[in-house]
Design a protein around this motif. Structure first.
Motif, PDB file in Angstrom:
ATOM      1  N   LEU A  35       1.998  -9.485  -0.733  1.00  0.00           N
ATOM      2  CA  LEU A  35       1.051  -8.936  -1.701  1.00  0.00           C
ATOM      3  C   LEU A  35       0.860  -9.912  -2.864  1.00  0.00           C
ATOM      4  O   LEU A  35       1.831 -10.450  -3.400  1.00  0.00           O
ATOM      5  CB  LEU A  35       1.610  -7.592  -2.203  1.00  0.00           C
ATOM      6  CG  LEU A  35       0.592  -6.575  -2.694  1.00  0.00           C
ATOM      7  CD1 LEU A  35      -0.462  -6.257  -1.646  1.00  0.00           C
ATOM      8  CD2 LEU A  35       1.300  -5.292  -3.115  1.00  0.00           C
ATOM      9  N   SER A  36      -0.381 -10.141  -3.231  1.00  0.00           N
ATOM     10  CA  SER A  36      -0.684 -11.073  -4.331  1.00  0.00           C
ATOM     11  C   SER A  36      -0.127 -10.523  -5.645  1.00  0.00           C
ATOM     12  O   SER A  36       0.179  -9.334  -5.758  1.00  0.00           O
ATOM     13  CB  SER A  36      -2.204 -11.238  -4.455  1.00  0.00           C
ATOM     14  OG  SER A  36      -2.757 -10.019  -4.914  1.00  0.00           O
ATOM     15  N   ASP A  37      -0.037 -11.406  -6.651  1.00  0.00           N
ATOM     16  CA  ASP A  37       0.454 -10.969  -7.970  1.00  0.00           C
ATOM     17  C   ASP A  37      -0.415  -9.847  -8.524  1.00  0.00           C
ATOM     18  O   ASP A  37       0.086  -8.838  -9.020  1.00  0.00           O
ATOM     19  CB  ASP A  37       0.421 -12.138  -8.979  1.00  0.00           C
ATOM     20  CG  ASP A  37       1.439 -13.209  -8.649  1.00  0.00           C
ATOM     21  OD1 ASP A  37       2.306 -12.958  -7.790  1.00  0.00           O
ATOM     22  OD2 ASP A  37       1.355 -14.296  -9.242  1.00  0.00           O
ATOM     23  N   GLU A  38      -1.743 -10.031  -8.448  1.00  0.00           N
ATOM     24  CA  GLU A  38      -2.684  -9.059  -9.025  1.00  0.00           C
ATOM     25  C   GLU A  38      -2.487  -7.672  -8.415  1.00  0.00           C
ATOM     26  O   GLU A  38      -2.574  -6.667  -9.107  1.00  0.00           O
ATOM     27  CB  GLU A  38      -4.145  -9.501  -8.789  1.00  0.00           C
ATOM     28  CG  GLU A  38      -4.626 -10.644  -9.650  1.00  0.00           C
ATOM     29  CD  GLU A  38      -4.289 -12.006  -9.051  1.00  0.00           C
ATOM     30  OE1 GLU A  38      -3.453 -12.073  -8.117  1.00  0.00           O
ATOM     31  OE2 GLU A  38      -4.838 -13.011  -9.542  1.00  0.00           O
ATOM     32  N   ALA A  39      -2.246  -7.650  -7.092  1.00  0.00           N
ATOM     33  CA  ALA A  39      -2.072  -6.356  -6.425  1.00  0.00           C
ATOM     34  C   ALA A  39      -0.681  -5.797  -6.716  1.00  0.00           C
ATOM     35  O   ALA A  39      -0.529  -4.597  -6.956  1.00  0.00           O
ATOM     36  CB  ALA A  39      -2.288  -6.520  -4.924  1.00  0.00           C
ATOM     37  N   THR A  40       0.325  -6.664  -6.715  1.00  0.00           N
ATOM     38  CA  THR A  40       1.707  -6.208  -6.927  1.00  0.00           C
ATOM     39  C   THR A  40       1.853  -5.487  -8.259  1.00  0.00           C
ATOM     40  O   THR A  40       2.469  -4.424  -8.336  1.00  0.00           O
ATOM     41  CB  THR A  40       2.677  -7.413  -6.879  1.00  0.00           C
ATOM     42  OG1 THR A  40       2.586  -8.019  -5.591  1.00  0.00           O
ATOM     43  CG2 THR A  40       4.113  -6.977  -7.121  1.00  0.00           C
ATOM     44  N   ILE A  41       1.264  -6.053  -9.300  1.00  0.00           N
ATOM     45  CA  ILE A  41       1.508  -5.484 -10.637  1.00  0.00           C
ATOM     46  C   ILE A  41       0.837  -4.131 -10.849  1.00  0.00           C
ATOM     47  O   ILE A  41       1.103  -3.458 -11.821  1.00  0.00           O
ATOM     48  CB  ILE A  41       1.101  -6.465 -11.774  1.00  0.00           C
ATOM     49  CG1 ILE A  41      -0.364  -6.824 -11.680  1.00  0.00           C
ATOM     50  CG2 ILE A  41       1.991  -7.684 -11.743  1.00  0.00           C
ATOM     51  CD1 ILE A  41      -0.827  -7.741 -12.803  1.00  0.00           C
ATOM     52  N   LYS A  42      -0.011  -3.742  -9.910  1.00  0.00           N
ATOM     53  CA  LYS A  42      -0.614  -2.413 -10.042  1.00  0.00           C
ATOM     54  C   LYS A  42       0.340  -1.308  -9.603  1.00  0.00           C
ATOM     55  O   LYS A  42       0.193  -0.170 -10.008  1.00  0.00           O
ATOM     56  CB  LYS A  42      -1.895  -2.318  -9.201  1.00  0.00           C
ATOM     57  CG  LYS A  42      -3.046  -3.069  -9.794  1.00  0.00           C
ATOM     58  CD  LYS A  42      -4.275  -2.778  -8.977  1.00  0.00           C
ATOM     59  CE  LYS A  42      -5.428  -3.636  -9.438  1.00  0.00           C
ATOM     60  NZ  LYS A  42      -6.522  -3.563  -8.480  1.00  0.00           N
ATOM     61  N   TYR A  43       1.289  -1.638  -8.723  1.00  0.00           N
ATOM     62  CA  TYR A  43       2.140  -0.531  -8.283  1.00  0.00           C
ATOM     63  C   TYR A  43       3.613  -0.857  -8.114  1.00  0.00           C
ATOM     64  O   TYR A  43       4.410   0.004  -7.784  1.00  0.00           O
ATOM     65  CB  TYR A  43       1.544   0.097  -7.019  1.00  0.00           C
ATOM     66  CG  TYR A  43       2.083  -0.392  -5.707  1.00  0.00           C
ATOM     67  CD1 TYR A  43       2.685   0.503  -4.820  1.00  0.00           C
ATOM     68  CD2 TYR A  43       1.980  -1.721  -5.338  1.00  0.00           C
ATOM     69  CE1 TYR A  43       3.162   0.066  -3.602  1.00  0.00           C
ATOM     70  CE2 TYR A  43       2.455  -2.165  -4.128  1.00  0.00           C
ATOM     71  CZ  TYR A  43       3.041  -1.274  -3.257  1.00  0.00           C
ATOM     72  OH  TYR A  43       3.513  -1.699  -2.056  1.00  0.00           O
ATOM     73  N   ASN A  44       3.958  -2.100  -8.366  1.00  0.00           N
ATOM     74  CA  ASN A  44       5.363  -2.462  -8.186  1.00  0.00           C
ATOM     75  C   ASN A  44       5.837  -3.230  -9.402  1.00  0.00           C
ATOM     76  O   ASN A  44       5.099  -3.418 -10.364  1.00  0.00           O
ATOM     77  CB  ASN A  44       5.489  -3.321  -6.926  1.00  0.00           C
ATOM     78  CG  ASN A  44       6.853  -3.200  -6.291  1.00  0.00           C
ATOM     79  OD1 ASN A  44       7.779  -2.683  -6.903  1.00  0.00           O
ATOM     80  ND2 ASN A  44       6.982  -3.670  -5.075  1.00  0.00           N
ATOM     81  N   LYS A  45       7.062  -3.709  -9.363  1.00  0.00           N
ATOM     82  CA  LYS A  45       7.601  -4.542 -10.442  1.00  0.00           C
ATOM     83  C   LYS A  45       6.866  -5.873 -10.485  1.00  0.00           C
ATOM     84  O   LYS A  45       6.355  -6.343  -9.463  1.00  0.00           O
ATOM     85  CB  LYS A  45       9.086  -4.828 -10.186  1.00  0.00           C
ATOM     86  CG  LYS A  45       9.933  -3.585 -10.130  1.00  0.00           C
ATOM     87  CD  LYS A  45      10.220  -3.089 -11.506  1.00  0.00           C
ATOM     88  CE  LYS A  45      11.021  -1.823 -11.460  1.00  0.00           C
ATOM     89  NZ  LYS A  45      10.918  -1.043 -12.682  1.00  0.00           N
ATOM     90  N   PHE A  46       6.862  -6.479 -11.639  1.00  0.00           N
ATOM     91  CA  PHE A  46       6.254  -7.801 -11.778  1.00  0.00           C
ATOM     92  C   PHE A  46       7.050  -8.799 -10.923  1.00  0.00           C
ATOM     93  O   PHE A  46       8.279  -8.767 -10.932  1.00  0.00           O
ATOM     94  CB  PHE A  46       6.314  -8.215 -13.251  1.00  0.00           C
ATOM     95  CG  PHE A  46       5.371  -9.331 -13.579  1.00  0.00           C
ATOM     96  CD1 PHE A  46       4.102  -9.050 -14.055  1.00  0.00           C
ATOM     97  CD2 PHE A  46       5.744 -10.651 -13.400  1.00  0.00           C
ATOM     98  CE1 PHE A  46       3.223 -10.080 -14.342  1.00  0.00           C
ATOM     99  CE2 PHE A  46       4.866 -11.686 -13.686  1.00  0.00           C
ATOM    100  CZ  PHE A  46       3.602 -11.394 -14.175  1.00  0.00           C
ATOM    101  N   PRO A  47       6.348  -9.686 -10.191  1.00  0.00           N
ATOM    102  CA  PRO A  47       7.111 -10.633  -9.354  1.00  0.00           C
ATOM    103  C   PRO A  47       7.947 -11.606 -10.208  1.00  0.00           C
ATOM    104  O   PRO A  47       7.476 -12.053 -11.254  1.00  0.00           O
ATOM    105  CB  PRO A  47       6.027 -11.401  -8.591  1.00  0.00           C
ATOM    106  CG  PRO A  47       4.741 -10.740  -8.879  1.00  0.00           C
ATOM    107  CD  PRO A  47       4.894  -9.888 -10.090  1.00  0.00           C
TER     108      PRO A  47
END
Ligand code: SPV
Ligand code: MG
Length: 431
Positions: A35-47
């Motif tokens: 999952l890209s950074d932009e998508a990750t930060i919408k529902y998970n912890k920041f990478p």
């Protein structure tokens, strides 16, 4: 050979992921999405590691046919391109909010006879420890402090919510919603002077001293990982402000917002109903410049807040100040208004953006609350702060409960609207 797909949004591969891959291999060639950074930060912890490293990490796992960057939480694009026969996921996606992902996958696959596969989610001590490690890393000052600047690059508009305690911090940290196929969560936390003071039953006049304000920051940071924007009121005397900047930076706070007022500060939402003195431009510029001179990283931000519209000094004054404060080193501008109509805020943003395309603009839509984040972003706003809504929702609820217990001489009548004790206990993480 059949194609089986799964998507990971993780910085570390643990036995849970390996178990999914092992199961997947039974069905065909394994394709893994990152999952890209932009998508990750919408529902998970920041990478905690860059996308390229996450891709490499997965590419190295034996038996993975190919790695795909998935740039949306939902599967539409990847299904259209890859046409997998199966999508496999841990069975934790059977419950909300992740069930929206499962529904999405099932709907897309059923169009051509594909299937979703649920594998039992691996809950064990080792997996918990790995997850916790990642979380702890995110909470460390060197990771947390820079995150606001990172988010400004990744988010169309960064959303900050007021917190004033460990508990409110946990709410902002953990609340993720799924609405009409979109996941979302808050990006950052605002330590409001109004709510920090109110929680202590004190007026918002810089009466709660910095030792106490730091205590609040510490309480919040102890149980969260999201970046903190600190409401620094006037910043105090320049000679004191420099020490404040150093302390906040060391603690891992990402930004301080200071307002161009002087003397006895009152809350801006009083506007001209109370006496408030605006600082003069050279003096406030010197305060900003002094703060910038002492800060040690280039991650920390000093954001200048302009009170001209609040104090009815006009648009020209607000714009003149904005440009002067940026020249003095301000990393961002907060423009405030207490009008219901967002027109003057939007006019400011449009005019400021004519001459300055870069400097982040921050707004606090408490009064002009009909405007959406999308509209604000269109006018060049980069950070939206919901400055007091948690406090204002909790207070009436608590007051009503107190009244009803007095009225009924027992607590039964209020119980239905209370959070079950079990839920409140599980909100708190155990070490
Ligand atoms: C705060 O939240 O304390 C603020 C924003 O400074 S406002 O109350 O609107 O002034
Ligand atoms: Mg304040």
């Amino acid at each position: 050979m059949a194609k089986i797909y799964t998507c990971f949004s993780t910085d570390i591969i643990h036995e849970g992921h390996l178990h999914i891959i092992e199961e997947a291999r039974k069905y065909g060639d394994v394709y893994i999405g990152v999952l890209s950074d932009e998508a990750t930060i919408k529902y998970n912890k920041f990478p905690t590691i860059p996308l390229e490293e996450r891709v490499e990490m997965i590419r190295k796992i034996p038996g993975v046919k190919d790695v795909i960057v998935q740039d949306d939480v939902m599967y539409d694009k990847v299904v259209a391109e890859l046409k997998p026969d199966y999508i496999i996921h841990g069975d934790n996606w059977k419950v909300p909010p992740l069930s929206a992902l499962r529904d999405n996958a099932e709907k897309l696959l059923s169009a051509y006879g594909g299937k979703v596969i649920d594998v039992p989610y691996t809950y064990n001590e080792n997996v918990r420890r790995v997850d916790k490690r990642v979380n702890e890393k995110l909470a460390m000052p060197e990771y947390r402090r820079k995150r606001l600047k990172q988010l400004l690059k990744l988010r169309p508009i960064v959303k900050a919510m007021e917190v004033h305690s460990g508990l409110t911090g946990l709410i902002v940290e953990k609340t993720v919603v799924e609405h009409e196929g979109e996941f979302d969560q808050f990006d950052a936390m605002w330590i409001s002077s109004l709510c920090d003071s109110t929680a202590k039953g004190k007026p918002d006049i810089e009466l709660v001293d910095m030792t106490s304000r730091f205590r609040t920051i510490d309480d919040v940071m102890d149980v969260t990982t999201k970046p903190v924007i600190f409401d620094g009121d006037t910043g105090g005397l320049t000679e004191h402000f420099v020490y404040l900047v150093r302390s906040l930076e060391r603690m891992g706070v990402s930004a301080i917002i200071i307002e161009d007022k002087t003397g006895l500060k009152k809350n801006s939402l009083f506007g001209t109903e109370v006496e408030q003195t605006q600082d003069d431009i050279p003096h406030f510029c010197e305060k900003i410049a002094a703060g910038k001179r002492v800060q040690l990283t280039d991650e920390f931000m000093i954001i200048a807040r302009i009170e001209s519209l609040i104090l009815e000094r006009g648009m020209e004054d607000a714009l003149e100040r904005a440009h002067a404060f940026v020249k003095a080193g301000a990393d961002g501008i907060m423009i405030h208004s207490r009008k219901k109509d967002p027109a003057e805020i939007l006019e400011f943003c449009d005019k400021f953006r004519k001459d300055n395309k870069e400097t982040p603009i921050v707004v606090v839509p408490t009064s002009f609350n009909s405007i959406t984040e999308e509209e604000l972003a269109k006018h060049g706003v980069n950070i939206v702060i919901y400055a007091n809504q948690l406090t204002r929702s909790a207070f009436p609820a608590m007051e009503q409960t107190a009244k009803d217990i007095l009225k009924y001489h027992r607590a039964k009548e209020v119980d239905d609207r209370l959070m079950p004790i079990k839920d409140i206990i599980s909100l708190i993480d155990e070490l």
